[in-house]
Design a protein around this motif. Structure first.
Motif, PDB file in Angstrom:
ATOM      1  N   GLU A 167      -7.801   3.700   9.088  1.00  0.00           N
ATOM      2  CA  GLU A 167      -8.332   2.717   8.139  1.00  0.00           C
ATOM      3  C   GLU A 167      -7.348   2.460   6.995  1.00  0.00           C
ATOM      4  N   THR A 168      -6.762   3.529   6.461  1.00  0.00           N
ATOM      5  CA  THR A 168      -5.796   3.334   5.377  1.00  0.00           C
ATOM      6  C   THR A 168      -4.507   2.700   5.894  1.00  0.00           C
ATOM      7  N   PHE A 169      -4.149   2.993   7.139  1.00  0.00           N
ATOM      8  CA  PHE A 169      -2.993   2.337   7.764  1.00  0.00           C
ATOM      9  C   PHE A 169      -3.231   0.837   7.876  1.00  0.00           C
ATOM     10  N   PHE A 170      -4.380   0.445   8.410  1.00  0.00           N
ATOM     11  CA  PHE A 170      -4.692  -0.977   8.555  1.00  0.00           C
ATOM     12  C   PHE A 170      -4.731  -1.668   7.194  1.00  0.00           C
ATOM     13  N   ARG A 171      -5.279  -0.972   6.206  1.00  0.00           N
ATOM     14  CA  ARG A 171      -5.371  -1.554   4.865  1.00  0.00           C
ATOM     15  C   ARG A 171      -3.977  -1.781   4.283  1.00  0.00           C
ATOM     16  N   ALA A 172      -3.076  -0.819   4.489  1.00  0.00           N
ATOM     17  CA  ALA A 172      -1.709  -0.965   3.980  1.00  0.00           C
ATOM     18  C   ALA A 172      -0.980  -2.119   4.655  1.00  0.00           C
ATOM     19  N   VAL A 173      -1.156  -2.240   5.973  1.00  0.00           N
ATOM     20  CA  VAL A 173      -0.532  -3.356   6.701  1.00  0.00           C
ATOM     21  C   VAL A 173      -1.053  -4.683   6.173  1.00  0.00           C
ATOM     22  N   GLU A 174      -2.354  -4.759   5.979  1.00  0.00           N
ATOM     23  CA  GLU A 174      -2.935  -6.011   5.493  1.00  0.00           C
ATOM     24  C   GLU A 174      -2.411  -6.365   4.107  1.00  0.00           C
ATOM     25  N   ILE A 175      -2.281  -5.375   3.245  1.00  0.00           N
ATOM     26  CA  ILE A 175      -1.740  -5.618   1.902  1.00  0.00           C
ATOM     27  C   ILE A 175      -0.320  -6.168   2.005  1.00  0.00           C
ATOM     28  N   ALA A 176       0.491  -5.558   2.876  1.00  0.00           N
ATOM     29  CA  ALA A 176       1.881  -6.002   3.041  1.00  0.00           C
ATOM     30  C   ALA A 176       1.947  -7.437   3.568  1.00  0.00           C
ATOM     31  N   LEU A 177       1.072  -7.761   4.509  1.00  0.00           N
ATOM     32  CA  LEU A 177       1.085  -9.118   5.064  1.00  0.00           C
ATOM     33  C   LEU A 177       0.581 -10.135   4.048  1.00  0.00           C
ATOM     34  N   LYS A 178      -0.450  -9.779   3.333  1.00  0.00           N
ATOM     35  CA  LYS A 178      -0.956 -10.689   2.292  1.00  0.00           C
ATOM     36  C   LYS A 178       0.100 -10.936   1.221  1.00  0.00           C
ATOM     37  N   ALA A 179       0.951  -9.929   0.978  1.00  0.00           N
ATOM     38  CA  ALA A 179       2.001 -10.066  -0.036  1.00  0.00           C
ATOM     39  C   ALA A 179       3.169 -10.927   0.448  1.00  0.00           C
ATOM     40  N   GLY A 180       3.202 -11.209   1.752  1.00  0.00           N
ATOM     41  CA  GLY A 180       4.227 -12.129   2.233  1.00  0.00           C
ATOM     42  C   GLY A 180       5.029 -11.705   3.444  1.00  0.00           C
ATOM     43  N   ILE A 181       4.762 -10.526   4.025  1.00  0.00           N
ATOM     44  CA  ILE A 181       5.440 -10.133   5.259  1.00  0.00           C
ATOM     45  C   ILE A 181       4.989 -11.052   6.387  1.00  0.00           C
ATOM     46  N   LYS A 182       5.933 -11.595   7.151  1.00  0.00           N
ATOM     47  CA  LYS A 182       5.602 -12.556   8.201  1.00  0.00           C
ATOM     48  C   LYS A 182       5.892 -12.042   9.608  1.00  0.00           C
ATOM     49  N   ILE A 238      10.421   0.469   7.159  1.00  0.00           N
ATOM     50  CA  ILE A 238       9.225   1.258   7.487  1.00  0.00           C
ATOM     51  C   ILE A 238       8.721   1.849   6.168  1.00  0.00           C
ATOM     52  N   SER A 239       9.268   3.010   5.802  1.00  0.00           N
ATOM     53  CA  SER A 239       8.819   3.689   4.581  1.00  0.00           C
ATOM     54  C   SER A 239       9.191   2.926   3.321  1.00  0.00           C
ATOM     55  N   GLY A 240      10.237   2.098   3.410  1.00  0.00           N
ATOM     56  CA  GLY A 240      10.643   1.288   2.271  1.00  0.00           C
ATOM     57  C   GLY A 240       9.539   0.386   1.765  1.00  0.00           C
ATOM     58  N   ILE A 241       8.541   0.144   2.626  1.00  0.00           N
ATOM     59  CA  ILE A 241       7.351  -0.613   2.218  1.00  0.00           C
ATOM     60  C   ILE A 241       6.095   0.255   2.354  1.00  0.00           C
ATOM     61  N   LEU A 242       5.876   0.810   3.539  1.00  0.00           N
ATOM     62  CA  LEU A 242       4.598   1.471   3.802  1.00  0.00           C
ATOM     63  C   LEU A 242       4.389   2.759   3.008  1.00  0.00           C
ATOM     64  N   ALA A 243       5.465   3.414   2.599  1.00  0.00           N
ATOM     65  CA  ALA A 243       5.321   4.666   1.849  1.00  0.00           C
ATOM     66  C   ALA A 243       5.322   4.452   0.335  1.00  0.00           C
ATOM     67  N   GLN A 244       5.348   3.206  -0.093  1.00  0.00           N
ATOM     68  CA  GLN A 244       5.405   2.928  -1.528  1.00  0.00           C
ATOM     69  C   GLN A 244       4.010   2.889  -2.147  1.00  0.00           C
ATOM     70  N   ARG A 245       3.910   3.327  -3.361  1.00  0.00           N
ATOM     71  CA  ARG A 245       2.602   3.350  -4.043  1.00  0.00           C
ATOM     72  C   ARG A 245       2.094   1.936  -4.307  1.00  0.00           C
ATOM     73  N   ASN A 246       3.010   1.027  -4.605  1.00  0.00           N
ATOM     74  CA  ASN A 246       2.629  -0.365  -4.855  1.00  0.00           C
ATOM     75  C   ASN A 246       3.232  -1.240  -3.749  1.00  0.00           C
ATOM     76  N   ILE A 247       2.542  -1.314  -2.630  1.00  0.00           N
ATOM     77  CA  ILE A 247       3.067  -2.052  -1.477  1.00  0.00           C
ATOM     78  C   ILE A 247       3.218  -3.530  -1.797  1.00  0.00           C
ATOM     79  N   GLU A 248       2.219  -4.106  -2.412  1.00  0.00           N
ATOM     80  CA  GLU A 248       2.266  -5.533  -2.744  1.00  0.00           C
ATOM     81  C   GLU A 248       3.458  -5.849  -3.642  1.00  0.00           C
ATOM     82  N   GLY A 249       3.617  -5.080  -4.702  1.00  0.00           N
ATOM     83  CA  GLY A 249       4.715  -5.329  -5.625  1.00  0.00           C
ATOM     84  C   GLY A 249       6.068  -5.128  -4.978  1.00  0.00           C
ATOM     85  N   THR A 250       6.182  -4.130  -4.106  1.00  0.00           N
ATOM     86  CA  THR A 250       7.451  -3.867  -3.424  1.00  0.00           C
ATOM     87  C   THR A 250       7.824  -5.010  -2.500  1.00  0.00           C
ATOM     88  N   VAL A 251       6.854  -5.504  -1.745  1.00  0.00           N
ATOM     89  CA  VAL A 251       7.118  -6.637  -0.855  1.00  0.00           C
ATOM     90  C   VAL A 251       7.600  -7.840  -1.650  1.00  0.00           C
TER      91      VAL A 251
END
Length: 206
Positions: free
Chosen positions: A18-33, A182-195
């Motif tokens: 669940e937290t994995f899916f949530r992190a992916v969704e945050i990254a995609l909403k922030a602009g990952i295509k 990979i970790s450059g985005i998914l392991a960050q505390r602020n995924i949206e801001g990092t993206v």
């Protein structure tokens, strides 16, 4: 291909799916295509179920889904592309059999591998550029100069991979078409801001 950021999955970073899916969704909403599903330890059924869920998430966020190695699962979930490891199907065969059904990415770790893959691939990842534990078994980091040499030698787009962070990505921009993380985005505390910071640095519209 209209993306410069290529996100590669690693569910083991997270305590549960669940937290994995949530992190992916945050990254995609922030602009990952573009997202690559790369979970090598799963059974075919487990990978299919994960791919099906990620297909829902990528469609909802207008992003492309690539499946690592497993062409059958890519077909089953109607993925946009496949990403082929050096031990997988040759990109020539995938292109000949499935024509333009898939975008094709290929993992490369030497100039010779990069040149060969570029004859058939839409893009390659070249790694590791910098030190990273996930790529340590491929040997010493390739470095920026080797990335530059690859970019000048191949016919397709080149995505740099391995140890890339906000602090060093500026070094790579002249010598690649994008970066894979990979970790450059998914392991960050602020995924949206990092993206968003990566997109700004890469000159990709947010």
């Amino acid at each position: 291909m209209n993306f410069k950021l290529y996100l590669i999955s690693d569910r083991k970073i997270f305590p549960n799916k669940e937290t994995f899916f949530r992190a992916v969704e945050i990254a995609l909403k922030a602009g990952i295509k573009a997202l690559q599903l790369r979970e090598k330890d799963l059974t075919a059924k487990e990978l299919y179920n994960l791919a099906k869920k990620l297909r829902e998430i990528t469609k909802r966020n207008d992003a492309m889904l690539f499946i690592n190695d497993r062409i059958d699962i890519a077909l089953a979930v109607e993925a946009d592309g496949v990403h082929l490891p050096q031990s997988g199907f040759p990109p020539r065969i995938v292109r000949e059999v499935w024509k333009d059904r898939f975008l094709i990415g290929v993992s490369t770790h030497s100039i010779d591998e990069a040149k060969e893959a570029s004859e058939w691939a839409d893009f390659i990842t070249f790694s590791p550029i910098f030190h990273t534990p996930s790529k340590a078994h491929y040997g010493e980091p390739q470095g920026v100069e080797k990335l530059k040499e690859v970019k000048e030698s191949v016919k397709c787009k080149v995505f740099a991979l391995g140890g890339i962070k906000l602090e060093n990505v500026h070094e790579l921009i002249p010598y690649c078409d994008g970066i894979a993380l990979i970790s450059g985005i998914l392991a960050q505390r602020n995924i949206e801001g990092t993206v968003k910071k990566f997109k700004e640095i890469l000159g990709e519209n947010i």
